[in-house]
Design a protein around this motif. Sequence first.
Motif, PDB file in Angstrom:
ATOM      1  N   LYS A  47       0.854  -1.193   0.000  1.00 57.71           N
ATOM      2  CA  LYS A  47       0.000   0.000   0.000  1.00 57.71           C
ATOM      3  C   LYS A  47       0.891   1.245   0.000  1.00 57.71           C
ATOM      4  N   ALA A  48       1.913   1.250   0.859  1.00 60.57           N
ATOM      5  CA  ALA A  48       2.833   2.391   0.919  1.00 60.57           C
ATOM      6  C   ALA A  48       3.663   2.494  -0.355  1.00 60.57           C
ATOM      7  N   THR A  49       4.018   1.360  -0.931  1.00 63.98           N
ATOM      8  CA  THR A  49       4.788   1.368  -2.181  1.00 63.98           C
ATOM      9  C   THR A  49       3.981   2.019  -3.287  1.00 63.98           C
ATOM     10  N   ARG A  50       2.735   1.622  -3.405  1.00 60.66           N
ATOM     11  CA  ARG A  50       1.861   2.155  -4.451  1.00 60.66           C
ATOM     12  C   ARG A  50       1.689   3.666  -4.310  1.00 60.66           C
ATOM     13  N   GLU A  51       1.680   4.150  -3.075  1.00 64.99           N
ATOM     14  CA  GLU A  51       1.455   5.576  -2.823  1.00 64.99           C
ATOM     15  C   GLU A  51       2.724   6.416  -2.931  1.00 64.99           C
ATOM     16  N   TRP A  52       3.885   5.777  -3.063  1.00 58.73           N
ATOM     17  CA  TRP A  52       5.149   6.509  -3.095  1.00 58.73           C
ATOM     18  C   TRP A  52       5.255   7.318  -4.393  1.00 58.73           C
ATOM     19  N   PRO A  53       5.709   8.579  -4.305  1.00 59.98           N
ATOM     20  CA  PRO A  53       5.876   9.384  -5.522  1.00 59.98           C
ATOM     21  C   PRO A  53       6.783   8.687  -6.538  1.00 59.98           C
TER      22      PRO A  53
END
Length: 100
Positions: free
Chosen positions: A28-34
């Motif tokens: 989830k955090a990976t997908r949201e990373w710029p």
Amino acid sequence: MSAVVQLEMHLDPTRLDEAEKVIVETLKATREWPGNQGLEVIVDDADPAHVIVVEQWENTAAHDAYAAWRLTPEGANKLGEVVTAKPVKTVFSGRIDLPY
């Protein structure tokens, strides 16, 4: 130039349900990373404990910033608890032009 990152993991086969939850939470955090342009997890047909995370990045610098963050306390995750060996990461950013 865009980059494709593959993270090959061997999950604990006795903990596959837990591993799937950890992967979903972590990515989830990976997908949201710029700079992340998408990702998917593919599963080996012959061995469901063998998975590869395929990530598409705007460029290697975006992935490098993300990877550095993952080494901080804020970026820590629980993947290490559900794998049987250290994951292997490969970054692909070069291309061979194919004539069509």
